[in-house]
Motif scaffolding. Sequence first.
Motif, short mmCIF file in Angstrom:
data_model
loop_
_atom_site.label_atom_id
_atom_site.label_comp_id
_atom_site.label_asym_id
_atom_site.label_seq_id
_atom_site.Cartn_x
_atom_site.Cartn_y
_atom_site.Cartn_z
N GLU A 39 -27.12 72.13 -1.45
CA GLU A 39 -26.45 72.77 -2.58
C GLU A 39 -24.96 72.48 -2.45
O GLU A 39 -24.45 72.44 -1.35
CB GLU A 39 -26.67 74.29 -2.53
CG GLU A 39 -28.09 74.67 -2.88
CD GLU A 39 -28.39 76.09 -2.44
OE1 GLU A 39 -27.97 77.00 -3.14
OE2 GLU A 39 -29.05 76.25 -1.41
N CYS A 79 -32.61 74.26 -7.42
CA CYS A 79 -32.75 73.19 -6.45
C CYS A 79 -32.50 73.74 -5.06
O CYS A 79 -31.96 74.84 -4.91
CB CYS A 79 -31.80 72.03 -6.75
SG CYS A 79 -30.05 72.49 -6.69
N CYS A 126 -30.42 69.15 -4.46
CA CYS A 126 -29.45 69.31 -5.54
C CYS A 126 -28.76 68.00 -5.89
O CYS A 126 -28.20 67.86 -6.96
CB CYS A 126 -28.44 70.38 -5.15
SG CYS A 126 -29.23 71.94 -4.72
N SER A 127 -28.75 67.06 -4.97
CA SER A 127 -28.24 65.72 -5.24
C SER A 127 -28.97 64.80 -4.27
O SER A 127 -29.58 65.28 -3.31
CB SER A 127 -26.74 65.66 -5.04
OG SER A 127 -26.41 66.03 -3.71
#
Length: 424
Positions: free
Chosen positions: A268, A264, A200-201
Amino acid sequence: MKSIAFSSRWLSLSLLILLTSVSAIPHNIPRLGVFDHKSLRDPSDTIPAFVWEDLETYFYNQTLDHFNYNPPSYATFKQRYVINSKYWGGANESAPIFVYLGAEAPIDGDIQFIGFLPENAPNFKALIVYIEHRFYGQSVPLGPVKENQGYFSSAQAIADYAEEVSESCYETIKQSWSVIDEVASQPNGLSILSQRFNTCSPLSDSFELKEYLDGLYSGAAQYDRPPRYPVTVVCGGIDGAPNGTDILGRIFAGVVAARVNRSCYINEHYNYSDDPYGDWDWQTCSEMVIPIGRGSNDTMFFAWPFNLTSFTEDCISSYGVPPRPHWVTTYYGGHDIKAVLQRFASNIIFSNGLRDPYSCAGVLQDISESVVAVYTVNGSHCLDILPTDKSDPQWLTDQRNTEVRIIQGWIDQYYADLLSSSKH
Ligand SMILES: *[C@@H]1O[C@H](CO)[C@@H](O)[C@H](O)[C@H]1NC(C)=O
Ligand SMILES: *[C@@H]1O[C@H](CO)[C@@H](O)[C@H](O)[C@H]1NC(C)=O
Ligand SMILES: *[C@@H]1O[C@H](CO)[C@@H](O)[C@H](O)[C@H]1NC(C)=O
Ligand SMILES: *[C@@H]1O[C@H](CO)[C@@H](O)[C@H](O)[C@H]1NC(C)=O
Ligand SMILES: *[C@@H]1O[C@H](CO)[C@@H](O)[C@H](O)[C@H]1NC(C)=O
Ligand SMILES: *[C@@H]1O[C@H](CO)[C@@H](O)[C@H](O)[C@H]1NC(C)=O
Ligand SMILES: *[C@@H]1O[C@H](CO)[C@@H](O)[C@H](O)[C@H]1NC(C)=O
Ligand SMILES: *[C@@H]1O[C@H](CO)[C@@H](O)[C@H](O)[C@H]1NC(C)=O
């Protein structure tokens, strides 16, 4: 692990549930909750909606400190409890009370998974009372325990897990830890991993990814239950990836199989202040020090030995207090549970499913005539107290029936004792 205990006149039946789910800081102590709150939950696990209509919620003015006579200790807080009186035969019928003592989670989260009580209350004409554990849900006295600074963690040494996992799945996971480290050490390694795992990142280090996977696998093992059997699902993803798929690809296929459709995966965004379960970390940092660790050869996971020195340092930095690792056994006598319980306890069922890694610390042998062990080889964490389902295997139905029979025996014995003492 759970125990069922009776108290005197009112025959209250308490399910003291010590359970789990994945998460945690400052070390990797899995929760003891009824369900895995992050993933892999089966929709069939919850009680039917109509059961909710029978519940009434109340708040009790609970004493803040039961063990101190200083004036501030007399302060109270609101403790939530929930009652289902639909099946209650009443005091005149000498009907029992089933009491569920809340686990390390908000009580309403647990009620929906505890099928054993509403399903058996009609036959026993029992009143059901669910009491929320202090500092969880709506029973928080002094505001949330200070939030943790640490990172997500999870997992545990799961030696038994290995046996349930297919050989190739096991090998793939075992190799993946070093492959992840190796990729991470290359230039752009973290961004490559982030892409491969559809995070997610961007990952901040490879440990973040390993820790996530560790939590996913240990959650699957702990809650490995019918009909879905999460270990089978994860390994199905890993082993079922097309031929030629590399190790990272297989590991990712396992994640997708477990978590299904997501935009994703991994890291998270997680809001700690929203976390209704955060106080478990405080408990593990104070009295519930569970020395779970693993060496490099024990399991398919990366090495993570338990180190009390560093654990203590972590607790001090998170909460400002060092843990008291020996207090629980001093207070409850767990250093020799058989010696202690055979003389000082009665009417307890220690129920276990041996697929649950926590069962290795459970009581698996009868301790006395009324302190008994009831376990299933293929059962998982808290499986027997979940709602029954058409697809339940026979061994699960048998386990529940055995427990009900034992409890009925306690009640019969209790009234027989009462009758004979009133004759004297
Ligand atoms: C509980 O405490 C509140 C004050 O916080 C008080 O108004 C209420 O009457 C108390 N309830 C009982 C049953 O004592
Ligand atoms: C229970 O028994 C008492 C004494 O026999 C009686 O007065 C009372 O009405 C009964 N209560 C109910 C709910 O039947
Ligand atoms: C991979 O190849 C083997 C034979 O080389 C075959 O038995 C197997 O079914 C194949 N697996 C997949 C998922 O295609
Ligand atoms: C997966 O996602 C697609 C597209 O968002 C959606 O149409 C589908 O229903 C989802 N499947 C499941 C099982 O959630
Ligand atoms: C996190 O949760 C708290 C409490 O519910 C809320 O006040 C805060 O806005 C949330 N933060 C984010 C980034 O969502
Ligand atoms: C791991 O196992 C291998 C083979 O059994 C052994 O040679 C090695 O010393 C073990 N390593 C540790 C850290 O125990
Ligand atoms: C345990 O942790 C302490 C403090 O971080 C460290 O100094 C020590 O080397 C560790 N012990 C082992 C056996 O790793
Ligand atoms: C447990 O499950 C395994 C694998 O599905 C099966 O082979 C075994 O017979 C089961 N054991 C019992 C006692 O049900």
